[in-house]
Design a protein around this motif. Structure first.
Motif, PDB file in Angstrom:
ATOM      1  N   ALA A  29       0.827  -1.208   0.000  1.00 25.16           N
ATOM      2  CA  ALA A  29       0.000   0.000   0.000  1.00 25.16           C
ATOM      3  C   ALA A  29       0.860   1.255   0.000  1.00 25.16           C
ATOM      4  O   ALA A  29       0.546   2.237  -0.692  1.00 25.16           O
ATOM      5  CB  ALA A  29      -0.922  -0.006   1.223  1.00 25.16           C
ATOM      6  N   GLY A  30       1.951   1.239   0.772  1.00 28.59           N
ATOM      7  CA  GLY A  30       2.839   2.393   0.817  1.00 28.59           C
ATOM      8  C   GLY A  30       3.479   2.683  -0.523  1.00 28.59           C
ATOM      9  O   GLY A  30       3.628   3.856  -0.912  1.00 28.59           O
ATOM     10  N   TYR A  31       3.840   1.629  -1.249  1.00 25.69           N
ATOM     11  CA  TYR A  31       4.446   1.804  -2.571  1.00 25.69           C
ATOM     12  C   TYR A  31       3.418   2.322  -3.579  1.00 25.69           C
ATOM     13  O   TYR A  31       3.706   3.235  -4.357  1.00 25.69           O
ATOM     14  CB  TYR A  31       5.029   0.476  -3.050  1.00 25.69           C
ATOM     15  N   LEU A  32       2.218   1.759  -3.554  1.00 25.47           N
ATOM     16  CA  LEU A  32       1.192   2.131  -4.529  1.00 25.47           C
ATOM     17  C   LEU A  32       0.685   3.555  -4.321  1.00 25.47           C
ATOM     18  O   LEU A  32       0.340   4.248  -5.288  1.00 25.47           O
ATOM     19  CB  LEU A  32       0.019   1.154  -4.457  1.00 25.47           C
ATOM     20  N   PHE A  33       0.644   3.996  -3.066  1.00 27.54           N
ATOM     21  CA  PHE A  33       0.051   5.304  -2.767  1.00 27.54           C
ATOM     22  C   PHE A  33       1.063   6.282  -2.183  1.00 27.54           C
ATOM     23  O   PHE A  33       0.693   7.198  -1.448  1.00 27.54           O
ATOM     24  CB  PHE A  33      -1.119   5.122  -1.787  1.00 27.54           C
ATOM     25  N   SER A  34       2.340   6.105  -2.521  1.00 29.46           N
ATOM     26  CA  SER A  34       3.398   6.933  -1.927  1.00 29.46           C
ATOM     27  C   SER A  34       3.215   8.418  -2.212  1.00 29.46           C
ATOM     28  O   SER A  34       3.417   9.263  -1.328  1.00 29.46           O
ATOM     29  CB  SER A  34       4.779   6.472  -2.430  1.00 29.46           C
ATOM     30  N   ASP A  35       2.814   8.769  -3.427  1.00 31.12           N
ATOM     31  CA  ASP A  35       2.629  10.188  -3.770  1.00 31.12           C
ATOM     32  C   ASP A  35       1.482  10.802  -2.966  1.00 31.12           C
ATOM     33  O   ASP A  35       1.592  11.930  -2.478  1.00 31.12           O
ATOM     34  CB  ASP A  35       2.362  10.346  -5.272  1.00 31.12           C
ATOM     35  N   LYS A  36       0.394  10.064  -2.838  1.00 35.93           N
ATOM     36  CA  LYS A  36      -0.755  10.555  -2.069  1.00 35.93           C
ATOM     37  C   LYS A  36      -0.390  10.692  -0.595  1.00 35.93           C
ATOM     38  O   LYS A  36      -0.788  11.667   0.073  1.00 35.93           O
ATOM     39  CB  LYS A  36      -1.937   9.605  -2.229  1.00 35.93           C
ATOM     40  N   ILE A  37       0.381   9.747  -0.094  1.00 30.13           N
ATOM     41  CA  ILE A  37       0.814   9.799   1.306  1.00 30.13           C
ATOM     42  C   ILE A  37       1.694  11.018   1.536  1.00 30.13           C
ATOM     43  O   ILE A  37       1.567  11.720   2.549  1.00 30.13           O
ATOM     44  CB  ILE A  37       1.573   8.505   1.684  1.00 30.13           C
ATOM     45  N   ASP A  38       2.598  11.307   0.595  1.00 33.36           N
ATOM     46  CA  ASP A  38       3.457  12.495   0.716  1.00 33.36           C
ATOM     47  C   ASP A  38       2.620  13.773   0.760  1.00 33.36           C
ATOM     48  O   ASP A  38       2.954  14.719   1.481  1.00 33.36           O
ATOM     49  CB  ASP A  38       4.449  12.548  -0.454  1.00 33.36           C
ATOM     50  N   TYR A  68      13.505   3.329   1.890  1.00 36.58           N
ATOM     51  CA  TYR A  68      12.859   3.876   0.693  1.00 36.58           C
ATOM     52  C   TYR A  68      12.991   5.392   0.654  1.00 36.58           C
ATOM     53  O   TYR A  68      13.286   5.978  -0.395  1.00 36.58           O
ATOM     54  CB  TYR A  68      11.389   3.466   0.689  1.00 36.58           C
ATOM     55  N   LYS A  69      12.808   6.038   1.803  1.00 35.12           N
ATOM     56  CA  LYS A  69      12.905   7.494   1.864  1.00 35.12           C
ATOM     57  C   LYS A  69      14.334   7.961   1.607  1.00 35.12           C
ATOM     58  O   LYS A  69      14.557   8.974   0.929  1.00 35.12           O
ATOM     59  CB  LYS A  69      12.429   7.994   3.228  1.00 35.12           C
ATOM     60  N   LEU A  70      15.311   7.246   2.142  1.00 36.56           N
ATOM     61  CA  LEU A  70      16.713   7.602   1.903  1.00 36.56           C
ATOM     62  C   LEU A  70      17.070   7.437   0.435  1.00 36.56           C
ATOM     63  O   LEU A  70      17.823   8.241  -0.124  1.00 36.56           O
ATOM     64  CB  LEU A  70      17.635   6.728   2.767  1.00 36.56           C
ATOM     65  N   LEU A  71      16.526   6.387  -0.184  1.00 38.17           N
ATOM     66  CA  LEU A  71      16.790   6.166  -1.606  1.00 38.17           C
ATOM     67  C   LEU A  71      16.216   7.312  -2.437  1.00 38.17           C
ATOM     68  O   LEU A  71      16.890   7.830  -3.346  1.00 38.17           O
ATOM     69  CB  LEU A  71      16.176   4.837  -2.042  1.00 38.17           C
ATOM     70  N   LYS A  72      15.005   7.731  -2.117  1.00 40.36           N
ATOM     71  CA  LYS A  72      14.379   8.832  -2.850  1.00 40.36           C
ATOM     72  C   LYS A  72      15.080  10.166  -2.577  1.00 40.36           C
ATOM     73  O   LYS A  72      15.113  11.044  -3.448  1.00 40.36           O
ATOM     74  CB  LYS A  72      12.898   8.953  -2.469  1.00 40.36           C
ATOM     75  N   GLY A  73      15.620  10.314  -1.367  1.00 38.86           N
ATOM     76  CA  GLY A  73      16.222  11.594  -0.998  1.00 38.86           C
ATOM     77  C   GLY A  73      17.728  11.630  -1.062  1.00 38.86           C
ATOM     78  O   GLY A  73      18.360  12.547  -0.521  1.00 38.86           O
ATOM     79  N   ARG A  74      18.324  10.654  -1.739  1.00 33.06           N
ATOM     80  CA  ARG A  74      19.792  10.570  -1.758  1.00 33.06           C
ATOM     81  C   ARG A  74      20.431  11.795  -2.399  1.00 33.06           C
ATOM     82  O   ARG A  74      21.509  12.230  -1.971  1.00 33.06           O
ATOM     83  CB  ARG A  74      20.238   9.293  -2.467  1.00 33.06           C
TER      84      ARG A  74
END
Length: 264
Positions: free
Chosen positions: A89-98, A194-200
């Motif tokens: 669910a976190g992967y599928l809705f990551s943009d909405k969660i952000d 996942y957050k560290l990967l996106k924010g590297r």
């Protein structure tokens, strides 16, 4: 964000991560009060800082995680099964969660509604039969994992969702709380990675932020050690009602402050 901001938010994280009052919601409120909620590094920090708190679980319950035997293999498999729904669910809705992470009003509403639920939880789930993690089967773990998906909404509280899910599955209050703590380890480790990967790129562009993350995680770890011990004792003695009243008060104040324009 500076070191002072990091320490304040880390204290909030350590105090609230394992209480049923939403650590993410409280960090969003505090970062808004500090005037740093729009900073991209703050958003990354509020996720990665949870790593320090979950390490407190590993240290306090080290026998569960670091002693390998046949029972531990089953324990690890249950955690893996339980974490799968939230990962998907976190992967599928990551943009909405952000997007929701930027909304204090969402936090206020979910704090309020979740508080109302906590007022009645102790009366809803009586006569538990599961008092050790060995009695939790794979299907029970999976069902608790689906409850954890509710925590993707800021202000809902991962701890509250999984503890209530555990109690709904006939776990005792203390066993539901402990399983919630254990489940936090793979869940938060995955979210942090996942957050560290996106924010590297953000971290590489500003290496000083790594020092802020380190200090923040250390503070969160120390504070969480004390908070876990306090929560288990308070939960056994008082149940959830006190946390329900707290959530209602904080959520109500936040909603009023936002509607009056006192908080952005």
């Amino acid at each position: 964000m500076n070191f002072f901001h990091a320490i304040i938010i880390a204290i909030v994280e350590g105090l609230t991560e394992f209480l049923p009052i939403s650590s993410t919601g409280h960090m969003i409120i505090v970062s808004s009060l500090l005037g740093i909620s729009d900073d991209e590094f703050t958003k990354l920090f509020e996720v990665v800082i949870q790593l320090g708190a979950i390490l407190a679980v590993v240290v306090l319950y080290w026998r569960k995680f670091l002693i390998f035997d046949k029972n531990r293999v089953s324990f690890y498999l249950k955690l893996i099964v339980a974490v799968i729904p939230a990962l998907i669910a976190g992967y599928l809705f990551s943009d909405k969660i952000d997007q929701l992470l930027e909304s204090p009003m969402t936090v206020g509403v979910t704090l309020l509604l979740g508080g109302i639920v906590l007022l009645f939880v102790d009366d809803w789930f009586r006569n538990p039969v599961i008092d050790t993690d060995e009695k939790i089967n794979m299907f029970t773990a999976l069902r608790i994992g689906f409850f954890q998906c509710l925590a993707l909404i800021p202000g809902m509280s991962r701890s509250a969702a999984t503890i209530i899910g555990g109690m709904q599955q006939k776990l005792t209050r203390s066993e539901a709380a402990e399983f919630s703590f254990f489940l936090a380890v793979p869940t938060m480790a995955a979210a942090t990675g996942y957050k560290l990967l996106k924010g590297r790129e953000l971290l590489m562009a500003h290496p000083e932020n790594l020092k802020i993350l380190l200090i923040g995680n250390i503070v969160a770890f120390v504070v969480a050690m004390a908070a876990i011990k306090f929560f288990i004792g308070a939960l056994k003695k008082y149940g959830f009602r006190m946390w329900g009243y707290y959530r209602i008060i904080v959520g109500g104040i936040l909603i009023i402050a936002l509607m009056m324009g006192k908080l952005k």
